[in-house]
Design a protein around this motif. Structure first.
Motif, short mmCIF file in Angstrom:
data_model
loop_
_atom_site.label_atom_id
_atom_site.label_comp_id
_atom_site.label_asym_id
_atom_site.label_seq_id
_atom_site.Cartn_x
_atom_site.Cartn_y
_atom_site.Cartn_z
N THR A 120 0.84 -1.21 0.00
CA THR A 120 0.00 0.00 0.00
C THR A 120 0.87 1.25 0.00
O THR A 120 0.64 2.18 -0.78
N VAL A 121 1.86 1.28 0.88
CA VAL A 121 2.75 2.44 0.95
C VAL A 121 3.52 2.59 -0.37
O VAL A 121 3.69 3.70 -0.87
N SER A 122 3.94 1.49 -0.94
CA SER A 122 4.66 1.54 -2.22
C SER A 122 3.79 2.10 -3.34
O SER A 122 4.28 2.86 -4.18
N TRP A 123 2.51 1.73 -3.36
CA TRP A 123 1.60 2.26 -4.39
C TRP A 123 1.41 3.77 -4.26
O TRP A 123 1.11 4.45 -5.23
N VAL A 124 1.60 4.30 -3.08
CA VAL A 124 1.52 5.75 -2.88
C VAL A 124 2.86 6.41 -3.21
O VAL A 124 2.92 7.42 -3.93
N VAL A 125 3.94 5.84 -2.70
CA VAL A 125 5.27 6.47 -2.81
C VAL A 125 5.81 6.43 -4.25
O VAL A 125 6.30 7.46 -4.74
N GLN A 126 5.74 5.30 -4.91
CA GLN A 126 6.40 5.18 -6.23
C GLN A 126 5.86 6.15 -7.27
O GLN A 126 6.65 6.78 -7.97
N PRO A 127 4.54 6.31 -7.41
CA PRO A 127 4.06 7.32 -8.38
C PRO A 127 4.52 8.73 -8.02
O PRO A 127 4.84 9.53 -8.90
N LEU A 128 4.58 9.03 -6.71
CA LEU A 128 5.07 10.35 -6.30
C LEU A 128 6.55 10.53 -6.65
O LEU A 128 6.97 11.61 -7.08
N VAL A 129 7.33 9.47 -6.51
CA VAL A 129 8.75 9.51 -6.86
C VAL A 129 8.90 9.75 -8.37
O VAL A 129 9.73 10.56 -8.80
#
Length: 172
Positions: free
Chosen positions: A87-96
């Motif tokens: 879940t955190v990865s799905w939020v962080v990666q697009p932001l990165v």
């Protein structure tokens, strides 16, 4: 360690390369810019007077370190086996990816955007600067391997790594 965590840690290291390189070579790049400004007949202190620097100070440190920390969080969650890592990865990666697009755009439009910023500043000294020559001097202040090689490698790692993370998550 799983592939997603390894990629996230690699991307974090890529972002940390920014303040590391600026910390090590920024003073040399700043001296190169100041020499160029002197050659242009502009006082060499004008950049510092306007809060512009080439070292690892300010946003050149807190932004990449913050991004790296945001990437380490899901990597550590993944290593720990937490169900929150995806879940955190799905939020962080697009932001990165989005942040790196902004960085890439900034790199590609540096001359016109700095020229426009200087024009808006109201500082006659800044407005006289040949920005293309000033930025070329800054680039020459860093070792040859930094620009374009390290800079481009960082973009490849960030984009390809982030897309790979999202693909692995989607397939999982």
């Amino acid at each position: 360690m799983d592939a997603v965590a390894a990629l996230q840690l690699l991307i974090a290291v890529a972002f940390l390369s920014i303040p590391v390189v600026r910390s090590r070579y920024g003073a040399r790049a700043q001296a190169s810019v100041e020499a160029e400004l002197g050659r242009q007949g502009v006082r060499s202190t004008v950049m510092a007077e306007n809060g512009m620097r080439l070292d690892a100070g300010g946003h050149e440190t807190w932004a990449p370190v913050g991004i790296a920390a945001a990437l380490v969080l899901p990597a550590l969650l993944s290593i720990a086996g937490s169900s929150w890592s995806g879940t955190v990865s799905w939020v962080v990666q697009p932001l990165v990816i989005l942040v790196n697009c902004v960085i890439l755009y900034s790199n590609l439009t540096a001359v016109p955007s700095v020229t426009a910023a200087f024009a808006r500043s109201g500082d006659a000294e800044l407005q006289r600067i040949d920005v293309r020559s000033m930025l070329a001097a800054a680039e020459k202040g860093f070792p040859r391997w930094v620009m374009p090689y390290l800079q481009n490698l960082r973009h490849v790692v960030v984009f390809a790594g982030s897309i790979s993370v999202l693909a692995v998550l989607a397939a999982g």
